[in-house]
Design a protein around this motif. Structure first.
Motif, PDB file in Angstrom:
ATOM      1  N   ILE A 164       7.944  -9.841  25.934  1.00 47.08           N
ATOM      2  CA  ILE A 164       7.238 -10.559  24.869  1.00 47.08           C
ATOM      3  C   ILE A 164       5.868 -10.961  25.395  1.00 47.08           C
ATOM      4  N   LYS A 218       8.042 -13.863  19.030  1.00 48.66           N
ATOM      5  CA  LYS A 218       7.294 -12.600  18.997  1.00 48.66           C
ATOM      6  C   LYS A 218       6.148 -12.567  20.001  1.00 48.66           C
ATOM      7  N   SER A 219       5.499 -13.712  20.226  1.00 51.78           N
ATOM      8  CA  SER A 219       4.354 -13.747  21.133  1.00 51.78           C
ATOM      9  C   SER A 219       4.107 -15.180  21.597  1.00 51.78           C
TER      10      SER A 219
END
Length: 455
Positions: free
Chosen positions: A131, A252-253
């Motif tokens: 990630i 997600k990030s």
């Protein structure tokens, strides 16, 4: 080039890779069972671990929250294993077929040691997913060092928010994201949220309403170990405390501290705690041991390594068949690890003496989790318990299970003092860079001299 350590000929040499639950408890049991042989030098035991202590991991959230002194959740290996050789080193490669392992000490060149019996108990490390930003900004809670750092970091974030009028800086500092809804993740977010609420009572600018705690879980429930009903109750309790529990959600990030979740939300966060699963320690992949599809060492019901002789394994790095459930393996928790270590040690002694081995069978008695001071949840022997009684059960169970009388007394003393004294909420982040002030002073002294030389 690895050098070979000379071994005394004749005596069987038992190599235990790892000094955690399985490693330490196996060595303790072997010391007891092989007391005479060890005293006469007829058997040798070597325990190899990068740390000189065993960490009682169920207490890490309480250590991070300041309920227990960090030193009281670790057990010095050399003190409890006087008849074993304890080496602070990391096993980087292993060949059981030829009976050797490459050991990298804390300092100096790697060494090659030979052995006759192997106990693979290297444990597990966090499973880090690819990630963006996770490796740079995330922290886990599997070691005492991480617990100390996380405590200091969280308190430091409160200090940042207290000392600035910049709303963006404050919002980021007061946002804490925890990924993973298992025991480690839930206990961590609950304990640290409890601690921060105590800490902000002494602040003027920061209030409990300013705090933003977010628990992110990919599944549709948290704490699967205590059952769906108690997991749902726990989620409701956390939400009632202002913790945003996001189910069926992925990270997600985390680039530059900007958190992006699969539900579309984006926000800055000064703290990212990752407790979304574990994987077997890297050494098992650098060996000739058989592994399953998840990278764990294949074990038999006798805690031997599948297809090998004089090789044993248990704990988080092993796929141990659960004889109480067809086709399942034992979950990676302390309850199984401690009991597996006892059976493993007994079977190793039986192997030395040419006796038949016994299988490992254990019915899961349930699970208990602490959710902060005087709050908890438990599912044990078919009974569901919540609130203060579950918290008391949690402390009683783990207080009895923590190794050695010394540590039991120290932990009990910490808990007793906490009944009468307020929790310490001081950040000692400077201990992670103890030379910073010294270096600043050296630079300050150097500047006048530079000016004199320039003149």
């Amino acid at each position: 080039m690895a050098r070979t350590v000379e071994e005394t000929p004749g005596a069987p040499h038992i190599l235990i890779v790892g000094g955690g639950y399985v490693g330490m408890y196996t060595a303790l049991r072997l010391q007891k069972k092989l007391r005479r042989e060890l005293k006469r030098g007829e058997v040798k035991i070597t325990v190899v671990d990068p740390n000189s202590y065993m960490t009682y991991q169920p207490f890490l959230p309480e250590a991070a929250a300041g309920n227990i002194s960090p030193r009281h959740v670790v057990v010095p290996l050399r003190r409890v294993l006087p008849r074993c050789t304890v080496r602070n080193a990391r096993v980087t490669e292993l060949n059981h077929g030829e009976g050797w392992a490459i050991v990298q000490p804390l300092a100096g060149p790697p060494e090659r040691i030979s052995y006759d019996y192997l106990v693979m108990a290297a444990g597990a490390v966090p499973r880090i997913l690819p990630i963006p930003g996770l490796a740079e900004h995330g922290i886990s809670l599997k070691t005492i060092g991480e617990a100390i750092h996380l405590r200091n970091h969280v308190l430091q974030q409160l200090e940042i928010a207290e000392s600035t009028d910049d709303e963006e800086v404050r919002r980021k500092a007061l946002t804490f994201v925890f990924v993973g809804g298992g025991f480690a993740g839930v206990e961590a977010v609950a304990e640290l949220e409890d601690m921060t609420r105590d800490a902000v009572t002494y602040m003027r600018k920061v209030t409990p309403q300013d705090l933003r705690f977010i628990l992110v879980e990919a599944a549709d429930r948290i704490l699967p170990e205590v059952g769906p009903d108690m997991g749902k109750w726990t989620a409701e309790q956390l939400r009632g405390r202002g913790i945003d529990v996001k189910l069926k959600t992925l990270l997600k990030s985390a680039v530059d501290g900007e958190i992006e979740l699969s539900d579309g939300s984006r926000f800055p966060a000064g703290t990212l705690v990752w407790n979304a699963g574990v994987k077997a320690a890297p050494v098992v992949r650098n060996s000739d041991l058989p592994l399953d599809e998840r990278g764990r060492v294949k074990a038999t019901e006798y805690l031997t390594i599948e297809g090998l002789v004089r090789a044993f394994t248990a704990g988080d790095n092993a796929a141990v068949p659960d004889l109480t459930q067809d086709g399942m393996t034992c979950p990676p928790n302390a309850q199984h690890a401690v009991r597996q270590a006892k059976v493993l040690a007994d079977n190793l002694v039986r192997s030395l003496r040419g006796k038949p081995l016994k299988p490992y069978v254990h019915n899961n008695v349930g699970a208990v989790a602490g959710l902060g001071l005087h709050k908890g949840v438990a599912y044990t022997y078919g009974f569901r318990v919540k609130g203060w009684p579950a918290w008391f059960m949690h402390r009683t169970y783990h207080g009895l299970r923590v190794p050695t009388l010394n540590r039991k007394i120290r932990v009990l003393a910490d808990w007793t003092l906490a009944l009468f004294l307020k929790r310490e909420t001081v950040s000692l982040g400077i201990i992670e860079q103890p030379r910073a002030d010294f270096q600043l002073a050296a630079l300050a002294d150097a500047k006048p001299k530079e000016k004199e030389n320039a003149a």
